[in-house]
Design an enzyme around this catalytic site. Structure first.
Site, PDB file in Angstrom:
ATOM      1  N   HIS A 217       3.554  -0.728   5.669  1.00 40.54           N
ATOM      2  CA  HIS A 217       2.707   0.459   5.840  1.00 40.54           C
ATOM      3  C   HIS A 217       2.025   0.471   7.202  1.00 40.54           C
ATOM      4  CE1 HIS A 217      -0.217  -2.434   3.973  1.00 40.54           C
ATOM      5  NE2 HIS A 217      -1.066  -1.869   4.798  1.00 40.54           N
ATOM      6  N   ASP A 246       7.314  -3.401   1.343  1.00 41.88           N
ATOM      7  CA  ASP A 246       6.207  -3.270   2.294  1.00 41.88           C
ATOM      8  C   ASP A 246       6.338  -4.326   3.386  1.00 41.88           C
ATOM      9  OD1 ASP A 246       3.934  -2.470   3.541  1.00 41.88           O
ATOM     10  OD2 ASP A 246       2.544  -3.009   1.940  1.00 41.88           O
ATOM     11  N   GLY A 333      -7.767  -4.370   7.263  1.00 41.21           N
ATOM     12  CA  GLY A 333      -7.466  -5.109   8.487  1.00 41.21           C
ATOM     13  C   GLY A 333      -6.652  -6.359   8.229  1.00 41.21           C
ATOM     14  N   SER A 335      -4.065  -6.407   6.269  1.00 40.87           N
ATOM     15  CA  SER A 335      -2.685  -6.018   5.977  1.00 40.87           C
ATOM     16  C   SER A 335      -1.690  -6.715   6.889  1.00 40.87           C
ATOM     17  CB  SER A 335      -2.520  -4.508   6.134  1.00 40.87           C
ATOM     18  OG  SER A 335      -2.954  -3.816   4.997  1.00 40.87           O
ATOM     19  N   SER A 351      -0.107  -6.958   1.381  1.00 42.17           N
ATOM     20  CA  SER A 351       0.210  -5.552   1.167  1.00 42.17           C
ATOM     21  C   SER A 351      -1.035  -4.751   0.837  1.00 42.17           C
ATOM     22  CB  SER A 351       1.243  -5.397   0.044  1.00 42.17           C
ATOM     23  OG  SER A 351       1.502  -4.039  -0.237  1.00 42.17           O
TER      24      SER A 351
END
Length: 440
Positions: A217, A246, A333, A335, A351
């Protein structure tokens, strides 16, 4: 975005502030656990988590339909294997491999069928489910946004499966992807504002060029990424998948970039990453991210499905499958950040989930084995995948989290829930985090 010259040396991206001391203390070398006993000994063997994962993978293959899942008992350092049917022969083979055996009522096929029913009847935003081998059930979680008709729909689907097959629980937070505005790796969103994510693991792309993995993402939200908020781009998205899976593969723009296969955990400490491994329920894992630094926890579920509220369609849902579920905290942040084991196994890419690092919550990770298999990449120093990750990617690349730099939900101000944010004593002079390459 202003431009700067990237020095021809190895650097580290800021993937977190001062590491959480509790997690850091666990990341110390320890003696290998005794394997104990001959191969045909019936008593359960003492295993490290990685060895338990290897044994579980072999048993899943050899036991076939009788294999109903497994988990790692960290207190006893033993692998527990669920056997459904298969008779005494399956039990004997599992015990001979060194596992503790439990006879259970739900087969893997039945549990997977239940998950398919949930996908067809109850894929509402804010819901998630995963198989829990400790209860031999599918555990369904609803976040705080699931109310009214959505709650009734989810509850009805779970009740239809029966109490022996599935359970329903609430999460205090809201499921969301963990991208945000701030520091670490940065990009400008198409709609304006800055996106912050975290570097996961350095790898080699299939053509041999230096690259790294992060969340999908993040990759679908922007094409070019920098190692500082005002710096020039240093990497470009080569492949990105979200929803469905993802993960993103970004190639460094400078082909001479040195991309060390390691995670910097703060205070000058690094963990060399030597291989990609499949997760095991009950396994202790560590997460490094740009907002909250280093935290540890336990794998609680595998093959998890999460239904995020779509960022592009108010009535839509972005479903991601095949995830690892844990109780390791994370915040915006984080991710794309690294999920790894103490002995250097790359496990997952952050994720999303619910909660924060003050109150905890559920978090979900893209398996690294699946990302490597799908992209054709190998770990930065040439280490390949040690598992059978299945990349069930969907081509839809909608729904990327594109929160602007002003979004500071769930502690996204970069300070970290533990009050950290100061640079740690990394040898390269940067904050602790996943090591990012700069030209040699």
């Amino acid at each position: 975005m202003s431009h700067k010259r990237i020095p021809k040396r190895r650097a580290a991206v800021a993937a977190g502030g001062v590491a959480a001391l509790g997690a850091a203390a666990i990341l110390l070398p320890n003696a290998h656990a005794s394997q104990g006993g001959a191969a045909d000994q019936a008593a359960p063997r003492t295993l490290q988590a990685k060895d338990a994962s290897d044994v579980a993978s072999r048993l899943a293959h050899t036991l076939g339909d009788a294999f109903a899942g497994s988990y790692y008992d960290g207190a006893k350092r033993q692998l527990v294997v669920d056997v459904a049917g298969g008779g005494d022969d399956a039990v004997m083979r599992a015990r001979k491999a060194g596992a503790t055996v439990r006879k259970v009522g739900n087969s893997s096929a039945a549990l997977k069928s239940a998950a398919r029913t949930l996908k067809a009847k109850a894929a509402v935003p804010g819901s998630a489910w995963a198989v829990d081998p400790r209860t031999n059930k599918v555990v369904v979680t609803a976040d705080r946004t699931v109310t009214g008709a959505r709650w009734n729909r989810l509850q009805s689907a779970v009740q239809g499966l029966g109490s022996g097959m599935a359970t329903l629980k609430r999460s205090a937070g809201a499921f969301k992807t963990f991208a945000s505005g701030g520091d670490a790796i940065f990009a400008q969103a198409d709609g304006g504002g800055t996106i912050r994510c975290s570097l996961g693991f350095n790898v080699k792309a299939s053509d041999g060029s230096p690259a790294f993995l992060t969340a999908g993402h993040c990759g679908v939200a922007a094409k070019q990424w920098a190692d500082s908020q005002d710096g020039q781009p240093v990497a470009t998205v080569d492949q990105a998948t979200f929803p469905g899976n993802d993960f993103s593969l970004l190639k460094y723009d400078d082909p001479n970039t040195q991309a060390p296969s390691e995670v910097a955990t703060g205070n000058g400490q690094t963990v060399p990453i030597t291989q990609a491994v499949d997760a095991t329920v009950g396994q202790t894992v560590f997460r490094m991210g740009s907002t909250t630094g280093l935290h540890d926890g336990t794998v609680t579920g595998l093959d998890a499905t999460v239904n995020f509220q779509s960022e592009t369609d108010p009535n839509g849902v972005d479903t991601v499958n095949g995830l690892i579920q844990t109780n390791v905290c994370a915040e915006p942040g984080d991710s794309g950040g690294s999920l790894f084991t103490q002995d250097g196994g790359a496990v997952g890419l952050t994720s999303g989930g619910s909660g924060d690092c003050t109150q905890g919550g559920e978090t979900f990770f893209q398996p690294v084995t699946a990302a490597l298999q799908a992209t054709g990449a190998t770990l930065g120093d040439g280490g390949g995948a040690a598992g059978n990750g299945d990349a069930n990617g969907a081509g839809d690349q909608s729904g990327a989290d594109q929160q602007g730099g002003g979004d500071q939900q769930a502690g996204g101000d970069g300070s970290g829930a533990d009050g950290s944010g100061a640079a740690s004593a990394d040898p390269s002079g940067a904050q602790g985090g996943a090591a990012m390459g700069a030209g040699s």
